[in-house]
Design an enzyme around this catalytic site. Structure first.
Site, PDB file in Angstrom:
ATOM      1  CG  HIS A   1       5.058  -4.223   7.689  1.00  0.00           C
ATOM      2  ND1 HIS A   1       5.761  -5.201   7.019  1.00  0.00           N
ATOM      3  CD2 HIS A   1       4.626  -3.363   6.735  1.00  0.00           C
ATOM      4  CE1 HIS A   1       5.740  -4.951   5.727  1.00  0.00           C
ATOM      5  NE2 HIS A   1       5.068  -3.834   5.522  1.00  0.00           N
TER       6      HIS A   1
ATOM      7  CB  SER B   1       8.391  -6.677   2.226  1.00  0.00           C
ATOM      8  OG  SER B   1       7.556  -6.392   3.314  1.00  0.00           O
TER       9      SER B   1
ATOM     10  CE  LYS C   1       3.041  -5.978  -4.837  1.00  0.00           C
ATOM     11  NZ  LYS C   1       2.648  -4.928  -3.888  1.00  0.00           N
TER      12      LYS C   1
ATOM     13  NE  ARG D   1       8.621   2.687   3.410  1.00  0.00           N
ATOM     14  CZ  ARG D   1       8.542   1.762   2.474  1.00  0.00           C
ATOM     15  NH1 ARG D   1       9.129   0.608   2.651  1.00  0.00           N
ATOM     16  NH2 ARG D   1       7.897   1.988   1.348  1.00  0.00           N
TER      17      ARG D   1
HETATM   18  O1  PNS Z   1       1.829  -2.851   1.233  1.00  0.00           O
HETATM   19  P1  PNS Z   1       1.315  -2.279  -0.059  1.00  0.00           P
HETATM   20  O2  PNS Z   1       1.490  -3.286  -1.171  1.00  0.00           O
HETATM   21  O3  PNS Z   1       1.902  -0.939  -0.378  1.00  0.00           O
HETATM   22  O4  PNS Z   1      -0.285  -2.063   0.144  1.00  0.00           O
HETATM   23  C1  PNS Z   1      -1.083  -1.529  -0.882  1.00  0.00           C
HETATM   24  C2  PNS Z   1      -2.586  -1.666  -0.541  1.00  0.00           C
HETATM   25  C3  PNS Z   1      -2.915  -3.109  -0.179  1.00  0.00           C
HETATM   26  C4  PNS Z   1      -2.925  -0.789   0.640  1.00  0.00           C
HETATM   27  C5  PNS Z   1      -3.423  -1.184  -1.771  1.00  0.00           C
HETATM   28  O5  PNS Z   1      -2.892  -1.756  -2.918  1.00  0.00           O
HETATM   29  C6  PNS Z   1      -4.890  -1.580  -1.679  1.00  0.00           C
HETATM   30  O6  PNS Z   1      -5.613  -1.154  -0.803  1.00  0.00           O
HETATM   31  N1  PNS Z   1      -5.339  -2.430  -2.639  1.00  0.00           N
HETATM   32  C7  PNS Z   1      -6.707  -2.901  -2.697  1.00  0.00           C
HETATM   33  C8  PNS Z   1      -7.392  -2.414  -3.976  1.00  0.00           C
HETATM   34  C9  PNS Z   1      -8.009  -1.046  -3.784  1.00  0.00           C
HETATM   35  O7  PNS Z   1      -8.801  -0.813  -2.883  1.00  0.00           O
HETATM   36  N2  PNS Z   1      -7.652  -0.098  -4.670  1.00  0.00           N
HETATM   37  C10 PNS Z   1      -8.198   1.268  -4.626  1.00  0.00           C
HETATM   38  C11 PNS Z   1      -7.309   2.214  -3.864  1.00  0.00           C
HETATM   39  S1  PNS Z   1      -5.838   2.517  -4.770  1.00  0.00           S
END
Ligand code: PNS
Length: 160
Positions: free
Chosen positions: A17, A128, A41, A90
């Site tokens: 990150h 993570s 979560k 990645r």
């Molecule tokens: O590190 P992660 O868990 O892969 O991040 C995922 C994240 C936070 C980028 C994604 O889940 C997110 O933006 N969630 C907020 C809800 C949202 O906007 N959903 C619509 C797009 S899928």
């Protein structure tokens, strides 16, 4: 002023990150690292703990801010007048998931661009989840996370 948001769970922040955040900070005027506050979560670290670790490990990056958000990322982007989402890629296995998120975000707000950064090869296997798995059994994660995170993991699993 070009403002980018680097969203994620950061449970906890890893060197992978940090690589993406610091490279983003060289390109954009401001990078907001936004921790998703998603109560559904199950996380090891609270949002406050994740923010505090992120603040500590990015303290040397003057144009990086740490924040949290809930709800839709595109609503948060509007509230911050941010134009770019930064995500790390990645491996090929990330591509489909990231493409889905980027496509949905574009549908919700086509003025925001998603900017993908190829993760440094050193961290292409890193997540993570894998760090938590290894740290849980007291194995060293020294090369994978900043020292403050290594310490926080040690304390977390000592409590368990
Ligand atoms: O590190 P992660 O868990 O892969 O991040 C995922 C994240 C936070 C980028 C994604 O889940 C997110 O933006 N969630 C907020 C809800 C949202 O906007 N959903 C619509 C797009 S899928």
């Amino acid at each position: 002023m070009l403002i980018a948001v680097c969203p994620g769970s950061f449970d906890p922040v890893t060197n992978g990150h940090l690589d993406i955040i610091s490279r983003g900070a060289k390109i954009f005027d401001k990078v907001i690292v936004a921790v998703l506050n998603n109560s559904s979560k199950k996380a090891l670290f609270s949002v406050e703990e994740r923010i505090s670790l992120l603040q500590e490990v990015t303290s040397g990056l003057a144009n990086v801010e740490i924040d949290s958000f809930d709800g839709l990322l595109m609503d948060y982007m509007r509230s911050k007048q941010a134009q770019v989402v930064i995500r790390g890629l990645r491996a090929v296995s990330d591509f489909e998931y990231e493409m889905q998120i980027a496509a949905m975000n574009r549908k919700l707000n086509d003025e925001v661009e998603t900017f993908f950064v190829m993760t440094n090869n050193r961290y292409s296997f890193l997540s993570s989840s894998i760090v938590k798995e290894v740290a849980r059994y007291q194995a060293s994660v020294a090369d994978l996370v900043p020292p403050a995170v290594e310490q926080a993991l040690r304390e977390k699993f000592a409590q368990a």
